[in-house]
Scaffold this active site. Structure first.
Site, short mmCIF file in Angstrom:
data_model
loop_
_atom_site.label_atom_id
_atom_site.label_comp_id
_atom_site.label_asym_id
_atom_site.label_seq_id
_atom_site.Cartn_x
_atom_site.Cartn_y
_atom_site.Cartn_z
N ARG A 35 0.82 -1.22 0.00
CA ARG A 35 0.00 0.00 0.00
C ARG A 35 0.85 1.27 0.00
O ARG A 35 0.45 2.29 -0.56
CB ARG A 35 -0.93 0.00 1.22
CG ARG A 35 -2.04 -1.00 1.03
CD ARG A 35 -2.85 -1.16 2.27
NE ARG A 35 -4.01 -1.98 2.02
CZ ARG A 35 -4.76 -2.50 2.95
NH1 ARG A 35 -4.47 -2.30 4.22
NH2 ARG A 35 -5.80 -3.23 2.63
N LYS A 218 -19.22 -17.63 0.89
CA LYS A 218 -20.58 -17.20 1.23
C LYS A 218 -21.34 -16.54 0.09
O LYS A 218 -20.86 -15.56 -0.49
CB LYS A 218 -20.51 -16.21 2.39
CG LYS A 218 -20.12 -16.87 3.68
CD LYS A 218 -20.24 -15.86 4.78
CE LYS A 218 -20.01 -16.52 6.13
NZ LYS A 218 -19.83 -15.53 7.17
N GLY A 374 -9.25 -9.97 -1.15
CA GLY A 374 -8.03 -10.38 -0.44
C GLY A 374 -7.49 -11.74 -0.85
O GLY A 374 -6.30 -11.89 -1.15
N GLY A 397 -13.25 -4.28 0.51
CA GLY A 397 -14.65 -3.90 0.68
C GLY A 397 -15.09 -2.81 -0.28
O GLY A 397 -16.22 -2.83 -0.79
#
Ligand code: AMP
Length: 416
Positions: A35, A218, A374, A397
């Site tokens: 980052r 999920k 991720g 996200g």
């Protein structure tokens, strides 16, 4: 719209929100500086164009000032990449003197914004048994003190740059609220520009056919994306553990495979929508199953509608990969989010790793490939393919919400 390229930074102080939320070990050493590296081109550009920099970021989830979450641990790494000294303001709200002394080409890093609850605008330290009234009052109080917090940050600078895509889905002080102080002097950094361009390409002007590969455990966390993409894609490959909610909905035998019973109706409606759009989900396929959730378990390949009792789906089978390879070879654009198996266990990481390789090969032949999330990013990175796909989204996200078609506060604040 103002951009870094067109803006005249000469003699200006630029306050820039970056995502320097990097992992640190027990000795406060950086274990992955991706980052920091990502933001360097933006930082260098401002300095080259005659500006000075006030850098702001969060690190971790502190509940107040804490050594463990201090940005001082990363100063030397920023200095190394920028090739210049980085000054440090130990309190982001008391940096006036240091800001006033800042000359063109100089850099000041502010301490972790989240040492103040005002950054996120959420009350801290509320008693567990606080009444609703007390909660409301605390919320109102923090929203009020947040105004002064934002105003102080804004007072440091002549212009604002947002280059923190990872927090673009949050309406925090430094990611969104501050922008209104710079109606004409606000812009995206290169990280933001790159992320927006890559995801917009998928959503708005993909080279066809467009294929989306969605994996992970999920259905519930991917439903928003599936619903937004199903109107846009030519092929949708659903993989990983979430397939078993669909197969159970179709009456298949799934053994001990992971399944969200409360998502069965959702799975049915996705399948109906796919059918009406002419998208073949090809859910019936072979799968690698194991007799326990462990890398050392016994494993075999079976029909995924006929998983024996006591066995569970762990990884995609080679026959599925062959089919997917054909689809990818014929695609103009491919989006991949989420692992295709339990990739944390080497015996069941084969299809996830193979997908990383397939996408790298497709990119070589001219396909636009975007990898995000991720786990899939970890897979392409571990395999050494991070620079062999068209774009790796670091957004997490934020990327998911953007793909769901939501307007992200950090993007809106710059655009409006
Ligand atoms: P998500 O957070 O929903 O993207 O899911 C990521 C997780 O999905 C990873 O930890 C994988 O191990 C897990 N996963 C992928 N395939 C399976 C599977 N067949 N059974 C259980 N977990 C899986």
């Amino acid at each position: 719209m103002t951009t870094i390229e067109t803006y005249d930074f000469t003699g200006k102080k630029a306050i820039i929100r970056v995502d320097f939320n990097v992992p640190l070990n027990e000795q406060f050493e950086i274990t992955d500086d991706t980052r920091i590296k990502a933001a360097i081109p933006t930082l260098k550009k401002v300095l080259e164009k005659g500006g000075s920099l006030i850098i702001m970021s969060h690190l971790g989830r502190p509940k107040g000032p804490a050594e463990k979450f201090s940005l001082k641990h990363i100063i030397s790494r920023i200095e190394e990449y920028l090739g210049t000294k980085v000054r440090f303001a130990e309190d982001c709200q008391k940096a006036e003197a240091q800001v006033a002394a800042l000359k063109p080409g100089e850099v000041l890093l502010l301490e972790n914004l989240r040492f103040y609850a005002e950054e996120e605008g959420k009350p801290r330290g509320l008693a567990d048994d606080a009444t609703d009234e007390e909660k409301q009052a605390a919320k109102a109080a923090i929203k009020e003190s947040q105004k002064a917090f934002v105003a102080k940050l804004a007072s440091y600078a002549d212009c604002y740059i947002n280059d923190a895509f990872g927090t673009a889905h949050r309406a925090h002080a430094s990611t969104a609220l501050i922008a209104k102080y710079f109606p004409k002097d606000k812009m995206f950094g290169y990280v933001m520009e790159g992320e927006i361009r890559a995801i917009d390409k998928i959503l708005h002007n993909p080279a066809r056919p467009l294929t989306a590969i969605l994996g992970g455990a999920k259905v519930s966390s991917k439903i928003g994306i599936i619903e937004n993409l199903i109107d846009r894609v030519d092929h949708l490959i659903i993989g990983g553990g979430m397939v078993y909610t669909f197969i159970k909905a179709l009456g298949g035998k799934i053994g001990n495979s992971i399944c969200e019973d409360d998502q069965i109706e959702t799975a049915k409606s996705i399948m109906a929508k796919a059918e009406s759009k002419g998208i073949d989900l090809a859910l019936r396929r072979e799968v690698v199953v194991a007799d326990s959730f462990s890398n050392d378990a016994n494993f075999k390949i079976v029909d995924n509608f006929e998983i024996p009792d006591g066995w569970e789906a762990m990884d995609a089978a080679p026959s599925s990969l062959k089919l997917w390879q054909e689809i990818i070879d014929n695609s103009g654009t491919v989006l991949w989010n989420g692992p295709l198996g339990v990739f944390e266990m080497p015996n069941f990481a084969k299809s996830t790793n193979a997908m990383a390789e397939m996408l790298a090969n497709a990119t070589k032949k001219g396909t636009f490939t975007l990898v995000g999330g991720g786990d899939s990013v970890a897979a392409v990175t571990q395999m050494g393919y991070a620079d062999k796909v068209s774009y790796v989204s670091t957004g997490g996200g934020a990327m998911l919400e953007y793909l769901e078609g939501k307007e992200l506060p950090g993007i809106k604040a710059i655009r409006e």
